[in-house]
Design a protein around this motif. Structure first.
Motif, mmCIF file in Angstrom:
data_model
loop_
_atom_site.group_PDB
_atom_site.id
_atom_site.type_symbol
_atom_site.label_atom_id
_atom_site.label_comp_id
_atom_site.label_asym_id
_atom_site.label_seq_id
_atom_site.Cartn_x
_atom_site.Cartn_y
_atom_site.Cartn_z
ATOM 1 N N LYS A 17 10.449 -50.085 41.492
ATOM 2 C CA LYS A 17 11.342 -49.096 41.206
ATOM 3 C C LYS A 17 10.943 -47.791 41.345
ATOM 4 C CE LYS A 17 13.760 -50.756 37.422
ATOM 5 N NZ LYS A 17 14.031 -50.366 35.908
ATOM 6 N N LEU A 19 12.561 -43.924 40.889
ATOM 7 C CA LEU A 19 13.844 -43.123 40.544
ATOM 8 C C LEU A 19 13.490 -41.637 40.535
ATOM 9 C CD1 LEU A 19 13.782 -45.084 36.955
ATOM 10 C CD2 LEU A 19 15.325 -45.573 38.890
ATOM 11 N N ARG A 41 7.670 -43.780 39.364
ATOM 12 C CA ARG A 41 7.586 -45.161 39.838
ATOM 13 C C ARG A 41 7.099 -46.113 38.761
ATOM 14 N NH1 ARG A 41 4.954 -41.965 43.743
ATOM 15 N NH2 ARG A 41 6.447 -41.446 45.666
#
Length: 121
Positions: A17, A19, A41
């Motif tokens: 992920k 963000l 991350r």
């Protein structure tokens, strides 16, 4: 020469992920790092014993300064054909509107033409 150590765990593993600051999952880090926070991350790694671990990494701005120009304007006389040819081969181009040559700074330095650079154009 001794072998180089393995990379730290934060640089290995898959990013699961990424963000942007302010989204859910980054608010606590945004409070901590403020405007310096670029992104968060989440990575997943496997430890040597086979277990999976989740790492949270942050990207921060640690320094900001004006960028150096990559190109500059310089004056080369019409009768300096060899110099014009050299600057053209180095990536320079004639600008007929300004009556100046635009060239990469590295080429200007390489050809030692710093004294021909025109300021404030």
């Amino acid at each position: 020469m001794p072998p180089s150590p393995p990379p730290p765990p934060a640089t290995t593993g898959a990013v699961i992920k990424k963000l942007s600051p302010g989204t859910a999952g980054t608010r606590r880090l945004l409070e901590r790092y403020g405007a310096a926070l670029v992104c968060v991350r989440y990575r997943e790694i496997r430890t040597p014993d086979g277990t999976r671990r989740r790492l949270t990494t942050v990207e921060l701005v640690v320094d900001e300064r004006p960028a150096k120009p990559r190109e500059a304007w310089l004056r080369i006389a019409y009768d300096e054909t060899e110099l014009r040819r050299a600057i053209r081969q180095a990536g320079g181009a004639w600008d007929s509107a300004r009556h100046l040559w635009r060239a990469p700074v590295r080429a200007i330095k390489q050809l030692r033409l710093e004294d021909r650079v025109v300021e404030n154009t």
